[in-house]
Scaffold this motif. Structure first.
Motif, short mmCIF file in Angstrom:
data_model
loop_
_atom_site.label_atom_id
_atom_site.label_comp_id
_atom_site.label_asym_id
_atom_site.label_seq_id
_atom_site.Cartn_x
_atom_site.Cartn_y
_atom_site.Cartn_z
N ARG A 56 2.67 28.06 15.61
CA ARG A 56 2.15 26.71 15.83
C ARG A 56 2.30 25.85 14.57
NH1 ARG A 56 -0.02 26.69 20.71
NH2 ARG A 56 -0.82 28.62 21.59
N ALA A 57 2.07 26.45 13.42
CA ALA A 57 2.23 25.71 12.17
C ALA A 57 3.68 25.26 11.99
CB ALA A 57 1.78 26.57 10.99
N ASN A 149 -6.25 17.70 10.89
CA ASN A 149 -6.57 16.80 11.99
C ASN A 149 -6.79 15.38 11.47
OD1 ASN A 149 -6.86 16.61 14.82
ND2 ASN A 149 -9.07 16.46 14.59
N ARG A 150 -7.42 15.27 10.32
CA ARG A 150 -7.66 13.94 9.71
C ARG A 150 -6.32 13.25 9.40
NH1 ARG A 150 -11.31 15.37 6.01
NH2 ARG A 150 -12.98 14.87 7.46
N GLU A 151 -5.38 13.99 8.85
CA GLU A 151 -4.06 13.42 8.54
C GLU A 151 -3.34 13.00 9.82
OE1 GLU A 151 -3.52 12.58 5.58
OE2 GLU A 151 -4.95 13.89 4.57
N ALA A 152 -3.42 13.84 10.84
CA ALA A 152 -2.78 13.51 12.12
C ALA A 152 -3.40 12.25 12.72
CB ALA A 152 -2.90 14.68 13.09
N ARG A 167 4.76 12.56 19.32
CA ARG A 167 4.80 13.70 18.41
C ARG A 167 3.43 13.95 17.78
NH1 ARG A 167 9.89 16.20 17.50
NH2 ARG A 167 11.04 15.51 19.32
N VAL A 168 2.72 12.89 17.48
CA VAL A 168 1.38 13.05 16.91
C VAL A 168 0.46 13.71 17.94
CG1 VAL A 168 -0.63 11.86 15.97
CG2 VAL A 168 1.64 11.17 15.25
N VAL A 169 0.61 13.36 19.20
CA VAL A 169 -0.18 14.03 20.25
C VAL A 169 0.14 15.52 20.26
CG1 VAL A 169 -0.50 14.23 22.75
CG2 VAL A 169 -0.50 11.98 21.67
N ASP A 170 1.43 15.87 20.13
CA ASP A 170 1.83 17.28 20.06
C ASP A 170 1.20 17.96 18.84
OD1 ASP A 170 3.39 16.94 22.33
OD2 ASP A 170 5.27 16.71 21.20
N GLU A 174 -1.53 21.11 18.90
CA GLU A 174 -1.31 22.38 18.20
C GLU A 174 -2.42 22.65 17.18
OE1 GLU A 174 1.12 24.72 19.04
OE2 GLU A 174 1.23 23.28 20.68
N ILE A 175 -2.87 21.63 16.50
CA ILE A 175 -3.98 21.79 15.55
C ILE A 175 -5.21 22.29 16.29
CG2 ILE A 175 -5.59 20.55 14.05
CD1 ILE A 175 -3.23 18.78 13.18
N GLU A 176 -5.47 21.75 17.46
CA GLU A 176 -6.63 22.18 18.24
C GLU A 176 -6.49 23.65 18.66
OE1 GLU A 176 -10.25 22.34 20.11
OE2 GLU A 176 -9.49 20.92 18.64
N LYS A 177 -5.29 24.07 19.03
CA LYS A 177 -5.08 25.47 19.40
C LYS A 177 -5.26 26.39 18.19
CE LYS A 177 -2.06 24.17 23.18
NZ LYS A 177 -0.66 23.96 23.57
N ILE A 178 -4.81 25.93 17.03
CA ILE A 178 -5.03 26.70 15.80
C ILE A 178 -6.53 26.79 15.51
CG2 ILE A 178 -4.73 26.69 13.29
CD1 ILE A 178 -1.91 25.51 13.76
#
Length: 186
Positions: A56-57, A149-152, A167-170, A174-178
């Motif tokens: 994911r990263a 998440n803050r940067e996104a 892409r930001v939504v993607d 992924e951040i949420e899944k991590i």
């Protein structure tokens, strides 16, 4: 009135002498086998979680690369749209090119995401380092994911382009899944 006689029974329980060492020897191998199986299962699960987070990263890094490549293009497109719109409104009247350049520069500054993408990359590098650590890292990773998440979110708020927004939504998904995976890490 008659008194009712209830027979009284008294039980006496006497515990026999147990050989605790013999009892331990009887269950020791079963306990050791169960613990070893638990440790192996936990290690296998940890490795799968590590591989999932790693994957994911890297997907997030691919999305960040897209945002970095697309961002300058959005400024060029804005400059062209602005020039075309002014020509459309004013016709063949002479344009103040400096004013167009100034407006494009203001727009470019407003939508610039280089700082955020650099920090996001740095956070991902740290995350990947944590995955190779032998010490407890759950809380550190949780904090790091909050920063990612803050940067996104900042990139999202600056995005004026549909492709970047997607892409930001993607990235955020992924951040949420991590983040969900990290809840299972010590």
């Amino acid at each position: 009135m008659r008194a009712c006689k209830i027979p009284r029974c008294v039980l006496i329980l006497r515990k026999g002498q147990e050989d605790e060492e013999a009892l331990w020897q009887a269950i020791k191998s079963v306990v050791e086998k169960a613990l070893n199986s638990f440790i192996l299962m936990r290690a296998a699960e940890g490795e799968k979680m590590r591989a999932d987070i790693f994957s994911r990263a890297h997907f997030i890094l691919e999305c960040v690369s897209f945002v970095e490549q697309r961002s300058p293009e959005t400024v060029r497109e804005y400059n062209k749209k602005l020039t075309d719109r002014v020509h459309e409104l004013l016709g063949d009247v002479s344009l103040d090119e400096n004013r167009i350049i100034q407006e494009a520069a203001i727009f470019a500054d407003k939508v610039a995401v280089a700082e955020e993408t650099v920090r996001l990359r740095s956070h991902i590098d740290q995350l990947l380092e944590f995955l190779n650590s032998a010490e407890p890292i759950g809380r550190k990773m949780d904090f790091l994911v909050q920063e990612m998440n803050r940067e996104a979110n900042t990139i999202s708020s600056k995005a004026s382009d549909v492709l970047i927004a997607r892409r930001v939504v993607d990235i955020k998904a992924e951040i949420e899944k991590i983040r969900e995976q990290i809840q299972n890490i010590e």
